[in-house]
Write a protein that holds these residues in place. Structure first.
Motif: not given
Length: 325
Positions: A122-126, A130-131, A224-225, A290-292
């Protein structure tokens, strides 16, 4: 080479053992795709029962594949590391796999070829799909805390390993001291509750189930990656790509349309998820989607390759030009 072939055969047997398809499913046809009635071609696709593959189910429902003369036969397996040998052996025509497993396969000269994008962070931390999750009341508060602890991953030596290690590394911990335990996503909640693992690299919809019981996230692994991380792609074998280029082209086009449709119709995505996962209806609205994107983000894949080399996953560096479309 002999060890590699043994591993592929073993992996293919594992996929067969863990597949959720009917025992009446047709046997793989090594000569090419099955020809269904009405002039359509049935292609066998190995997938994982997670939110990531919703576009395939949605595209099948909307007729995007049928319009191109393709009928999908979808079979569930535990993870991309298991699906890779299934595709190479001809059990599946196409498969869905995380990028680390595909990079690892390519580095070993396993004849795989990515054909179309799969899913992205998603590009959004938190707030990712996936976490790194822990149970309610866990003393672990950040990624560094899993140093020396047991972390659940759906398969070993895949993107869960790579991303968890990077989160631990960025948080000041020693990534080499994380003890990964292999198990399916839908068993991770029970493993956390029972104390068999301390944390879990978990994706939706299993993530929503953990949070519903008071669990929390202590790291956004994929973010984080790379914020724009290409997490997974659909792929085939080099042999199939050479023998069935027209079928590959049709699958690419139909999947790209399915990805675009899923990205712009989140409510239909939530509805289709209930048809192939075990998630209870009330939890569907809590899922983080997520994003697709239609195209993979090469720089993020290059970052995964760098981390794989750093963590010793590859005996030789993977060739992205040979792997990617």
């Amino acid at each position: 080479m002999r060890r590699l072939l043994i591993g592929l055969v073993t992996g293919a047997m594992f996929v067969a053992a863990t597949a959720c398809g009917s025992s009446d499913d047709p046997e793989p046809d090594s000569a090419g795709p099955d020809k269904a009635s009405g002039g359509t071609t049935t292609v066998k696709v190995g997938v994982i029962p997670i939110i990531d593959v919703a576009p395939l189910y949605l595209g099948q429902k909307k007729g995007f594949y049928r319009e191109r003369g393709i009928e999908l036969s979808l079979t569930s397996a535990q993870g991309g590391a298991a699906i890779v040998p299934g595709v190479v052996s001809g059990q599946f025509d196409f498969g869905f796999s995380n990028m680390t497993s595909l990079l690892t396969a390519q580095s070993k000269n396993v004849p795989v070829k990515a054909v179309v994008n799969g899913v992205a962070s998603t590009g959004k931390e938190g707030a990712d799909f996936a976490e790194l999750a822990v149970k309610k009341g866990s003393p672990l508060k950040s990624a560094k805390d899993v140093e020396g602890k047991k972390v659940a991953a759906n398969t070993l030596n895949n993107i869960c390993d790579t991303s968890t290690r990077e989160s631990v590394r960025k948080d000041g911990g020693d990534p080499s001291k994380v003890d990964f335990v292999e198990m399916p996503f839908d068993q991770m909640q029970a493993a956390l509750d029972g104390g068999r693992v301390d944390a879990a690299c978990v994706v939706e919809p299993a993530l929503a189930g953990i949070k519903a019981k008071g669990g929390t996230s202590i790291a956004s692994l994929f973010f984080d990656v790379s914020p724009d991380l290409t997490v997974a792609m659909y792929f085939t074998s080099q042999k199939y790509a050479q023998q069935e280029p027209e079928t590959v082209r049709k699958f690419q086009e139909a999947t790209a349309e399915s990805l675009e449709y899923a990205d712009s119709h989140p409510e239909e995505v939530r509805e289709i998820i209930t048809t192939y996962t075990k998630i209870p209806g009330p939890l569907v609205e809590t899922l983080t989607l997520p994003r697709w994107p239609a195209e993979p983000d090469r720089s993020s894949i290059e970052r995964l390759a760098e981390l794989g080399e750093q963590d010793g996953l590859f005996e030789q560096a993977p060739d992205l030009d040979k792997l990617l479309p």
